[in-house]
Design a protein around this motif. Structure first.
Motif, PDB file in Angstrom:
ATOM      1  N   GLY A 119      34.104  32.062  30.514  1.00  0.00           N
ATOM      2  CA  GLY A 119      35.480  31.616  30.716  1.00  0.00           C
ATOM      3  C   GLY A 119      36.162  32.273  31.906  1.00  0.00           C
ATOM      4  N   ARG A 120      35.437  33.073  32.689  1.00  0.00           N
ATOM      5  CA  ARG A 120      36.029  33.807  33.827  1.00  0.00           C
ATOM      6  C   ARG A 120      35.730  33.054  35.126  1.00  0.00           C
ATOM      7  N   ARG A 121      36.302  31.903  35.261  1.00  0.00           N
ATOM      8  CA  ARG A 121      36.010  31.065  36.421  1.00  0.00           C
ATOM      9  C   ARG A 121      36.517  31.688  37.723  1.00  0.00           C
ATOM     10  N   MET A 122      37.733  32.221  37.707  1.00  0.00           N
ATOM     11  CA  MET A 122      38.281  32.780  38.940  1.00  0.00           C
ATOM     12  C   MET A 122      37.569  34.060  39.347  1.00  0.00           C
ATOM     13  N   LEU A 123      37.060  34.817  38.402  1.00  0.00           N
ATOM     14  CA  LEU A 123      36.257  35.990  38.752  1.00  0.00           C
ATOM     15  C   LEU A 123      35.025  35.558  39.532  1.00  0.00           C
ATOM     16  N   ILE A 124      34.422  34.454  39.118  1.00  0.00           N
ATOM     17  CA  ILE A 124      33.258  33.926  39.814  1.00  0.00           C
ATOM     18  C   ILE A 124      33.652  33.428  41.202  1.00  0.00           C
ATOM     19  N   VAL A 125      34.800  32.746  41.313  1.00  0.00           N
ATOM     20  CA  VAL A 125      35.265  32.242  42.606  1.00  0.00           C
ATOM     21  C   VAL A 125      35.495  33.406  43.572  1.00  0.00           C
ATOM     22  N   ARG A 126      36.158  34.447  43.095  1.00  0.00           N
ATOM     23  CA  ARG A 126      36.445  35.602  43.963  1.00  0.00           C
ATOM     24  C   ARG A 126      35.157  36.312  44.390  1.00  0.00           C
ATOM     25  N   SER A 140      42.805  34.493  49.606  1.00  0.00           N
ATOM     26  CA  SER A 140      43.593  33.494  48.874  1.00  0.00           C
ATOM     27  C   SER A 140      43.126  33.350  47.432  1.00  0.00           C
ATOM     28  N   SER A 141      41.847  33.613  47.168  1.00  0.00           N
ATOM     29  CA  SER A 141      41.351  33.519  45.792  1.00  0.00           C
ATOM     30  C   SER A 141      41.954  34.608  44.904  1.00  0.00           C
ATOM     31  N   LEU A 142      42.356  35.727  45.496  1.00  0.00           N
ATOM     32  CA  LEU A 142      42.918  36.822  44.718  1.00  0.00           C
ATOM     33  C   LEU A 142      44.265  36.466  44.109  1.00  0.00           C
ATOM     34  N   ALA A 143      44.935  35.451  44.661  1.00  0.00           N
ATOM     35  CA  ALA A 143      46.281  35.078  44.194  1.00  0.00           C
ATOM     36  C   ALA A 143      46.264  34.088  43.044  1.00  0.00           C
ATOM     37  N   MET A 199      21.260  31.848  55.841  1.00  0.00           N
ATOM     38  CA  MET A 199      21.981  30.681  55.352  1.00  0.00           C
ATOM     39  C   MET A 199      21.663  30.390  53.888  1.00  0.00           C
ATOM     40  N   ALA A 200      20.456  30.706  53.450  1.00  0.00           N
ATOM     41  CA  ALA A 200      20.120  30.527  52.033  1.00  0.00           C
ATOM     42  C   ALA A 200      20.949  31.473  51.161  1.00  0.00           C
ATOM     43  N   ALA A 201      21.031  32.750  51.585  1.00  0.00           N
ATOM     44  CA  ALA A 201      21.809  33.728  50.817  1.00  0.00           C
ATOM     45  C   ALA A 201      23.298  33.392  50.856  1.00  0.00           C
ATOM     46  N   PHE A 202      23.793  33.088  52.050  1.00  0.00           N
ATOM     47  CA  PHE A 202      25.205  32.740  52.201  1.00  0.00           C
ATOM     48  C   PHE A 202      25.579  31.549  51.339  1.00  0.00           C
ATOM     49  N   SER A 203      24.803  30.478  51.440  1.00  0.00           N
ATOM     50  CA  SER A 203      25.187  29.250  50.764  1.00  0.00           C
ATOM     51  C   SER A 203      24.994  29.327  49.250  1.00  0.00           C
ATOM     52  N   PHE A 204      24.140  30.241  48.769  1.00  0.00           N
ATOM     53  CA  PHE A 204      24.001  30.409  47.319  1.00  0.00           C
ATOM     54  C   PHE A 204      25.337  30.824  46.707  1.00  0.00           C
ATOM     55  N   PHE A 205      26.057  31.693  47.397  1.00  0.00           N
ATOM     56  CA  PHE A 205      27.372  32.122  46.891  1.00  0.00           C
ATOM     57  C   PHE A 205      28.478  31.152  47.317  1.00  0.00           C
ATOM     58  N   TRP A 206      28.405  30.661  48.549  1.00  0.00           N
ATOM     59  CA  TRP A 206      29.415  29.720  49.050  1.00  0.00           C
ATOM     60  C   TRP A 206      29.511  28.485  48.145  1.00  0.00           C
ATOM     61  N   ASN A 207      28.356  27.999  47.701  1.00  0.00           N
ATOM     62  CA  ASN A 207      28.330  26.789  46.882  1.00  0.00           C
ATOM     63  C   ASN A 207      28.721  27.032  45.432  1.00  0.00           C
ATOM     64  N   ALA A 208      28.889  28.291  45.057  1.00  0.00           N
ATOM     65  CA  ALA A 208      29.291  28.601  43.681  1.00  0.00           C
ATOM     66  C   ALA A 208      30.793  28.490  43.490  1.00  0.00           C
ATOM     67  N   ALA A 209      31.558  28.675  44.560  1.00  0.00           N
ATOM     68  CA  ALA A 209      33.008  28.833  44.417  1.00  0.00           C
ATOM     69  C   ALA A 209      33.744  27.527  44.142  1.00  0.00           C
ATOM     70  N   LEU A 210      33.481  26.494  44.934  1.00  0.00           N
ATOM     71  CA  LEU A 210      34.307  25.287  44.859  1.00  0.00           C
ATOM     72  C   LEU A 210      34.233  24.562  43.516  1.00  0.00           C
ATOM     73  N   PRO A 211      33.037  24.334  42.923  1.00  0.00           N
ATOM     74  CA  PRO A 211      33.022  23.621  41.638  1.00  0.00           C
ATOM     75  C   PRO A 211      33.845  24.323  40.564  1.00  0.00           C
ATOM     76  N   GLN A 212      33.791  25.650  40.526  1.00  0.00           N
ATOM     77  CA  GLN A 212      34.576  26.369  39.521  1.00  0.00           C
ATOM     78  C   GLN A 212      36.064  26.304  39.840  1.00  0.00           C
ATOM     79  N   PHE A 213      36.399  26.296  41.125  1.00  0.00           N
ATOM     80  CA  PHE A 213      37.813  26.187  41.474  1.00  0.00           C
ATOM     81  C   PHE A 213      38.336  24.792  41.144  1.00  0.00           C
ATOM     82  N   GLU A 214      37.495  23.779  41.310  1.00  0.00           N
ATOM     83  CA  GLU A 214      37.883  22.420  40.914  1.00  0.00           C
ATOM     84  C   GLU A 214      38.173  22.377  39.414  1.00  0.00           C
TER      85      GLU A 214
END
Length: 376
Positions: free
Chosen positions: A63-70, A169-172, A96-111
């Motif tokens: 249930g900690r979606r924003m923790l994952i986004v941050r 911005s995710s911290l807010a 790019m593999a390492a970067f995008s593994f985390f980059w791609n995690a943020a948006l779906p949870q923020f949605e």
């Protein structure tokens, strides 16, 4: 809520506006060929197959979606910094593999966070999400002349600044309420096995795969036709402005037309768009029309698809539902699109790549006509 969520979308898609149109040009400036560019971009897309789903399970379990986004935003920024340490093919592939593994995690949870906060007013999603499109437009317009003047080597520096802004911005944004047991009437797998759900996900995969030549080679295609980078940036911006108009008026379209109707129109217009780009690049008017059709190929499509996914995967399944949509469409579909675009570009150039894209969106239209029947 609106200001904080809109700010995150603004910076996230500003970064995307710097990455998508210009990353291929940056890689080209480092001496990579079309197939290598397609492969390196496909790596970013391919991580969307795994990362959103993996993080979606964690989000629904904790249930900690924003923790994952941050966390994902911070780790993505740290990984991207590896670009400054080397520029060989395998090094960039690993970075790019390492970067995008985390980059791609943020948006779906923020949605999922945004839609949870909206509650019984999901039609207002567009009024928040449009700020992401505005950020994309500003980044595209500003970067074109900047890169013309200082060269593509400046792009990684700009991206690092934008990734820092995303994390800040995710911290807010606060954690949303955790759905209770009432939000779990059936198992996730029971929902996933439904015929209409599998059909919708297949349509999403094909639709995003059809965008492969556009996201990977549109800028390169136009530059080869003699367009200057500042104008290429303006054309990217036009597409996103058309998308913004859709988000502004989507709350009026949704009560008048069903999701099925809007989805079919978006797929049909997408199938028209790709041949226009393939064969009309020497006519600015045709390219302007093609970019205006981004209103359908992304704006209408994404607004409808995300609403359908939100309706299908309810309560405690929201994180995995949005993650699955991202994984299948932007992940698997995006990776397939980038790969075939790179290989076909070397074989037959724009005409072969974009006509294959048209075939993919046409196939999605046929499937949607036959199987996607939700009237939501």
């Amino acid at each position: 809520m609106y200001l904080r969520h809109s700010t995150f979308y603004f910076w996230y898609f500003a970064a995307l506006g710097a990455l998508l149109p210009y990353w291929g040009l940056y890689l080209q400036s480092r001496g990579f060929g079309a197939a290598e560019i397609g492969e390196l971009i496909a790596i970013m897309m391919a991580t969307k197959v795994v990362a959103p789903v993996a993080w979606g399970w964690v989000a629904d379990a904790t249930g900690r979606r924003m923790l994952i986004v941050r966390s994902a935003s911070l780790l993505a920024m740290c990984c991207f910094a590896g670009v400054f340490l080397g520029d060989g093919y395998w090094w960039l592939a690993a970075v790019m593999a390492a970067f995008s593994f985390f980059w791609n995690a943020a948006l779906p949870q923020f949605e999922a966070v945004t839609l949870t906060r909206l509650g019984d007013q999901p039609h207002r999603y567009g009024s928040i999400r449009l700020w992401g499109s505005i950020g994309f437009v500003i980044a595209v317009i500003a970067l074109g002349p900047l890169l013309d003047r200082h060269g593509a080597a400046l792009l990684p520096v700009v991206l690092m600044v934008l990734y820092l802004a995303i994390w800040l911005s995710s911290l807010a944004v606060a954690e949303p309420p955790t759905p209770g047991p009432a939000g779990r009437p059936v198992s996730f797998w029971e929902v996933l096995r439904r015929r209409d759900v599998l059909a919708l996900l297949t349509v999403c995969l094909l639709m995003q795969a059809s965008h492969g030549p556009y996201y990977s080679f549109f800028s390169i295609h136009l530059e080869a036709e003699g367009y200057q980078r500042w104008l290429i940036g303006q054309l990217w911006a036009l597409g996103v402005i058309a998308e913004i108009v859709v988000f502004i008026f989507m709350h009026r379209l949704r009560p008048r037309y069903t999701a099925r109707q809007l989805l079919l129109v978006s797929l049909a217009l997408t199938t028209v768009r790709w041949p226009l780009i393939a064969f009309g690049a020497d006519h600015l008017g045709i390219i302007l029309l093609a970019q205006a059709l981004h209103a359908a190929s992304f704006g209408v499509y994404h607004a409808v698809a995300i609403a359908l996914i939100h309706d299908i995967f309810r309560g405690g399944h929201q994180g995995r539902g949005q993650a699955l949509y991202s994984s299948v469409s932007f992940g698997a579909g995006g990776a397939i699109g980038s790969l075939y675009a790179g290989y076909l570009w070397e074989i037959g150039g724009a005409s072969v790549a974009f006509m294959t894209a048209a075939a993919a969106s046409a196939a999605a239209l046929v499937i949607a006509l036959r199987t996607v029947d939700r009237p939501v």
